[in-house]
Write a protein that holds these residues in place. Structure first.
Motif, PDB file in Angstrom:
ATOM      1  N   SER A 158      -4.688  -2.549   0.834  1.00 27.05           N
ATOM      2  CA  SER A 158      -5.071  -1.153   0.642  1.00 27.05           C
ATOM      3  C   SER A 158      -4.861  -0.730  -0.812  1.00 27.05           C
ATOM      4  O   SER A 158      -5.493  -1.291  -1.699  1.00 27.05           O
ATOM      5  CB  SER A 158      -4.292  -0.269   1.635  1.00 27.05           C
ATOM      6  OG  SER A 158      -4.888   0.993   1.720  1.00 27.05           O
ATOM      7  N   TYR A 173       1.863  11.978   0.829  1.00 26.26           N
ATOM      8  CA  TYR A 173       2.149  10.556   1.037  1.00 26.26           C
ATOM      9  C   TYR A 173       1.332   9.676   0.095  1.00 26.26           C
ATOM     10  O   TYR A 173       1.663   8.510  -0.116  1.00 26.26           O
ATOM     11  CB  TYR A 173       1.862  10.152   2.496  1.00 26.26           C
ATOM     12  CG  TYR A 173       0.389   9.990   2.807  1.00 26.26           C
ATOM     13  CD1 TYR A 173      -0.398  11.061   3.207  1.00 26.26           C
ATOM     14  CD2 TYR A 173      -0.234   8.741   2.673  1.00 26.26           C
ATOM     15  CE1 TYR A 173      -1.744  10.914   3.475  1.00 26.26           C
ATOM     16  CE2 TYR A 173      -1.590   8.584   2.941  1.00 26.26           C
ATOM     17  CZ  TYR A 173      -2.334   9.684   3.343  1.00 26.26           C
ATOM     18  OH  TYR A 173      -3.672   9.520   3.589  1.00 26.26           O
ATOM     19  N   CYS A 200       4.614   2.333   1.090  1.00 28.63           N
ATOM     20  CA  CYS A 200       5.411   1.116   1.308  1.00 28.63           C
ATOM     21  C   CYS A 200       6.468   0.903   0.228  1.00 28.63           C
ATOM     22  O   CYS A 200       6.333   1.354  -0.908  1.00 28.63           O
ATOM     23  CB  CYS A 200       4.499  -0.115   1.299  1.00 28.63           C
ATOM     24  SG  CYS A 200       3.422  -0.201   2.723  1.00 28.63           S
ATOM     25  N   GLY A 207       0.797  -1.221   0.000  1.00 32.33           N
ATOM     26  CA  GLY A 207       0.000   0.000   0.000  1.00 32.33           C
ATOM     27  C   GLY A 207       0.828   1.270   0.000  1.00 32.33           C
ATOM     28  O   GLY A 207       2.066   1.250  -0.112  1.00 32.33           O
TER      29      GLY A 207
END
Ligand SMILES: N[C@@H](CCC(=O)N[C@@H](CSC=O)C(=O)NCC(=O)O)C(=O)O
Length: 280
Positions: free
Chosen positions: A150, A97, A56, A53
């Motif tokens: 996710s 992010y 990562c 996700g």
């Protein structure tokens, strides 16, 4: 193609490797991890892909996913790619992010300045499988399944639904099931693909099913205490769409679990076993 070994570590009756290579699709070096259970010489083992996700790299699931014992028990190779191209020359969105590096959304971008490097769809669907086939002799590329978390759950569902003949089963932890309908997805698909929402549909699991995609083996686990559930994940949209389409997916709400790897690692062994049963 040259593969650089970053590390090889013995664990759970197998070898956890981390490797990097030059990707023609992304135009960057890409790093991924592969766990290969011990096996008889010449044996072929099925391959489970795991897509991660937002924020990562390969490392999150490799360090916190707790898949190795189950993979060793069931004889399954586990491949964990990165989530985007990376590097100083790769366009990024500073301070975001959920977009840019670490947030490739498993699309082939069509918009500038993303189109040159952000080709995670082709990287996962075409290039990395060739790298695995050429460099992991035990990998049986005729037996593959796919999982993710996710944004990676979105990747697993969409790649699996688009390629039902390649992936025998699809599972997801807390997936973004309808990115076209939620802030994370609208932002990423809008900027990578442009404003024509018709072009988003092949990157949206709910839309793919509405448009006729089918897969007989889908498993989803979703924690009820996940702070992203209501705004970003919207698991009920997948459940409704599968019902309408007559798709027999297993979608489970897990009471009290959040979005983290504490949740993923709790159910990881079940997912590995479930895939192994379908991989033969
Ligand atoms: N604001 C957070 C959001 C990042 C986050 O929660 N990332 C998840 C995936 S979310 C959907 O794709 C994740 O897997 N994080 C890595 C981990 O090891 O838990 C933040 O910036 O931290």
């Amino acid at each position: 193609m040259t593969l650089e070994t970053v590390s090889q570590t013995r664990s759970h009756a197998g070898t956890q490797g981390v490797y990097s290579h030059r990707s023609a699709e992304t135009g960057t070096d890409m790093t991924f991890s592969v766990f290969v259970p011990d096996h008889a010489e010449g044996a072929k083992l099925p391959v489970l892909w795991y897509l991660s996700g937002l924020t990562c790299t390969h490392a999150n699931v490799t360090e916190k996913g707790e898949y190795r014992r189950a993979c060793a028990e069931h004889g399954v190779i586990f491949v964990a790619p990165d989530t985007s191209p990376r590097g100083e020359d790769v366009p990024d969105a500073a301070d975001e992010y959920d977009f840019g590096q670490g947030a490739g959304f498993y699309v082939d971008a069509t918009q500038e300045p993303w189109a040159k490097n952000y080709r995670m769809r082709s990287y996962i669907e075409r290039e990395l499988p060739q790298v695995i086939a050429a460099n992991v002799p035990a990998a049986d590329m005729d037996r593959q399944s796919i999982a993710g978390h996710s944004m990676g759950g979105h990747g697993a569902l969409t790649i699996g639904l688009r390629n039902p003949d390649r992936f025998r089963s699809i599972s997801a932890f807390s997936p973004i099931v309808a990115p076209s309908e939620v802030p994370w997805g609208e932002k990423a698909l809008g900027r990578y693909l442009g404003s024509d929402r018709a072009s988003w549909r092949e990157y949206d699991a709910v839309a793919l099913i509405e448009d006729g995609a089918r897969h007989p083996h889908i498993l989803v686990d979703q924690g009820t205490a996940d702070n992203f559930l209501v705004e970003q994940l919207r698991t009920h949209r997948l459940a409704e769409t599968c019902d309408t389409a007559g798709l027999d997916a297993t979608i489970r709400l897990q009471p009290g679990y959040d979005h983290s790897y504490y949740f993923i690692s709790t159910f990881m062994a079940e997912h590995v076993k479930w895939h192994a049963e379908r991989l033969g």
